[in-house]
Design a protein around this motif. Sequence first.
Motif, mmCIF file in Angstrom:
data_model
loop_
_atom_site.group_PDB
_atom_site.id
_atom_site.type_symbol
_atom_site.label_atom_id
_atom_site.label_comp_id
_atom_site.label_asym_id
_atom_site.label_seq_id
_atom_site.Cartn_x
_atom_site.Cartn_y
_atom_site.Cartn_z
ATOM 1 N N PHE B 344 0.838 -1.205 0.000
ATOM 2 C CA PHE B 344 0.000 0.000 0.000
ATOM 3 C C PHE B 344 0.868 1.249 0.000
ATOM 4 O O PHE B 344 0.634 2.202 -0.742
ATOM 5 C CB PHE B 344 -0.921 0.023 1.217
ATOM 6 C CG PHE B 344 -2.117 -0.896 1.098
ATOM 7 C CD1 PHE B 344 -2.871 -1.205 2.213
ATOM 8 C CD2 PHE B 344 -2.477 -1.435 -0.118
ATOM 9 C CE1 PHE B 344 -3.974 -2.039 2.115
ATOM 10 C CE2 PHE B 344 -3.576 -2.278 -0.229
ATOM 11 C CZ PHE B 344 -4.326 -2.578 0.900
ATOM 12 N N PHE B 345 1.894 1.253 0.862
ATOM 13 C CA PHE B 345 2.764 2.418 0.914
ATOM 14 C C PHE B 345 3.458 2.628 -0.420
ATOM 15 O O PHE B 345 3.566 3.746 -0.921
ATOM 16 C CB PHE B 345 3.814 2.271 2.025
ATOM 17 C CG PHE B 345 3.344 2.795 3.352
ATOM 18 C CD1 PHE B 345 3.123 1.945 4.410
ATOM 19 C CD2 PHE B 345 3.114 4.151 3.524
ATOM 20 C CE1 PHE B 345 2.677 2.430 5.637
ATOM 21 C CE2 PHE B 345 2.661 4.649 4.741
ATOM 22 C CZ PHE B 345 2.443 3.781 5.793
ATOM 23 N N MET B 346 3.915 1.533 -1.005
ATOM 24 C CA MET B 346 4.643 1.674 -2.266
ATOM 25 C C MET B 346 3.740 2.204 -3.369
ATOM 26 O O MET B 346 4.132 3.067 -4.141
ATOM 27 C CB MET B 346 5.252 0.336 -2.677
ATOM 28 C CG MET B 346 6.349 -0.063 -1.733
ATOM 29 S SD MET B 346 7.359 -1.392 -2.340
ATOM 30 C CE MET B 346 7.974 -0.701 -3.830
ATOM 31 N N ILE B 347 2.527 1.683 -3.422
ATOM 32 C CA ILE B 347 1.590 2.187 -4.430
ATOM 33 C C ILE B 347 1.371 3.678 -4.222
ATOM 34 O O ILE B 347 1.414 4.465 -5.168
ATOM 35 C CB ILE B 347 0.237 1.440 -4.353
ATOM 36 C CG1 ILE B 347 0.396 0.004 -4.822
ATOM 37 C CG2 ILE B 347 -0.817 2.154 -5.179
ATOM 38 C CD1 ILE B 347 -0.872 -0.810 -4.698
ATOM 39 N N ALA B 348 1.129 4.057 -2.981
ATOM 40 C CA ALA B 348 0.820 5.459 -2.706
ATOM 41 C C ALA B 348 2.004 6.358 -3.030
ATOM 42 O O ALA B 348 1.857 7.394 -3.682
ATOM 43 C CB ALA B 348 0.420 5.618 -1.237
ATOM 44 N N VAL B 349 3.190 5.958 -2.602
ATOM 45 C CA VAL B 349 4.351 6.829 -2.759
ATOM 46 C C VAL B 349 4.757 6.971 -4.224
ATOM 47 O O VAL B 349 5.247 8.018 -4.637
ATOM 48 C CB VAL B 349 5.510 6.283 -1.896
ATOM 49 C CG1 VAL B 349 6.807 6.896 -2.292
ATOM 50 C CG2 VAL B 349 5.234 6.548 -0.443
#
Lengths: 109, 439
Positions: B344-349
């Motif tokens: 999730f963090f990677m997608i968002a960032v």
Amino acid sequence: MAVEKSLVSGSMTMLILKLLSEKDMYGYEMIDTLRQKSQNVFELKAGTLYPLLHGLEDKGMLRVYEKEYAGKTRKYYSITQSGMNMLDRKKEEWTEYQDAVARVLAMGV
Amino acid sequence: MEEYLRILLEQIRCRQAHDAIRDEIEEHIRQQIADNISSGMSRGQAEEAAVLDMGSPVETGIALDRIHRPQIAWKMILFITVITIAASVMHILLGTQEYVCGATVGLVLMILMYRLDDTRIAEFAKPVAVLLLIAVFAGCHMGETMYGVTQSIQVGGIEISFFPLMLFYVPLYAAIIYSYYGSGYQGLVKAIIWMILPIIAALRMPSLTLAAILLVAQAVVLTIAVGKGWYHIAKEKTLVGLWGTVLGLPLLGFVQKYVMGGAANYQVMRIRMILTGQKEWDYTAKTAVDGIRASTWIGDSGQNLSANLPGGESQFVLTYLISNYGFVAGILICAALAFLIIRFFMIAVHQHNQLGMAMGVGCAMVIMLNAVINIAQNLGMIPSIRSFLPFFSAGNTSLVVSYMLAGIVLSIYRYKNIYASHVQLKAFKMHLEIDKSAS
């Protein structure tokens, strides 16, 4: 001298990456710079350039940011580390290709 | 030129991508026209030549269409579905059928959120956020309480828990403060007010845990907003001020409550326990820790925890599952969650679109904080507080909220190739002016 289209299109990615490896540019600037540096051999059409740029950006080779200029917003492209890696790879391929062609052309009769 | 642009855009199926593409290409043509004019052509000739120079709009449009398409996050959806099925099976075997119902609804809602464009979600952010706040404040008067803490409210026979419900505020917060883009310190002040409101609501419940989670998650979102230059203000000073306050507030609260005697007895006891390194908080926590200690690697450890551990299917689901299925199950669950959160963090960032990035990070923060707190609680590292394990705890509201947050992150991924860095949001009922001259 105008050159056959197919010779140009294959190396276009490499040339664009090379331009951006020196300086961040926006689309129009790239076409202009390419034309100058190649002494009018490369007349890249914008219709070819933008899909190429967007594709490279999608793959993470380029990064985009916006900057204001004379009240308008311009989209600038900048090369990423993956882009630099791809550029190196393409340069190697091109050198190999160049050498091979040179060798064949140098074949004496 | 208009004709060229029209034909080109027609080839691009994804409507939302049109604005950004049109702007870039139009700007290019205009510059070409200007150059043509300065090399002697008339206005009409210049435009004709410039458009001709662009090549075929159909070819270009098709090439762009191939790139600017909604990305389907197949793997993520599959992964989440697998987790859901696994958790459903575990819950059914343990006798908590309620999980399946909540999870199914959640999954459906997740798909719905996923198909929704995140900017559309953002357009409704303010009204929904206000509704949430009203609901909680009203709930403090009319809702159901437990141990003096407002827990939930009954709506048409369905119990909605406030704790997880309020967590949904965080992505909405990202969208709300995005609407203040470019409005300088005024925007910052409004952003801070919007941040404080839910925290006050949480403190009224009262739930210190919720307030803390909201504070940290929103502070991170605000940090992104300020750091990315949404407000055109002095970044470093603002961020130092922000985090100084975020970290300083609990310290102040600590001083006021413990040192100056403003705390309730149980709070003082807890702090004393933290300070003296005592590990056994209270009955529930002790049962949980004992339960884990007595568990085996794989398989049922034979303890009948359900009798002794209240909240076994919700708060203490991890302990429960470890005791019934072994440590391996526990490790797998934690690993699955960790993987999900990191993705999730990677997608968002990696989001180009900054609104998407802020919303995505907000969602990921909420899920991460809840997971961390819940796991710590199950391992006996912190006292029993209200928390849930996202996707695994069997509480209707917490499940639905978990899935909806995931849905938002997936929706952000879906539209990642489509929006430029900035979007003009059509504000609900109002017209937004993003003031570009405020540079």
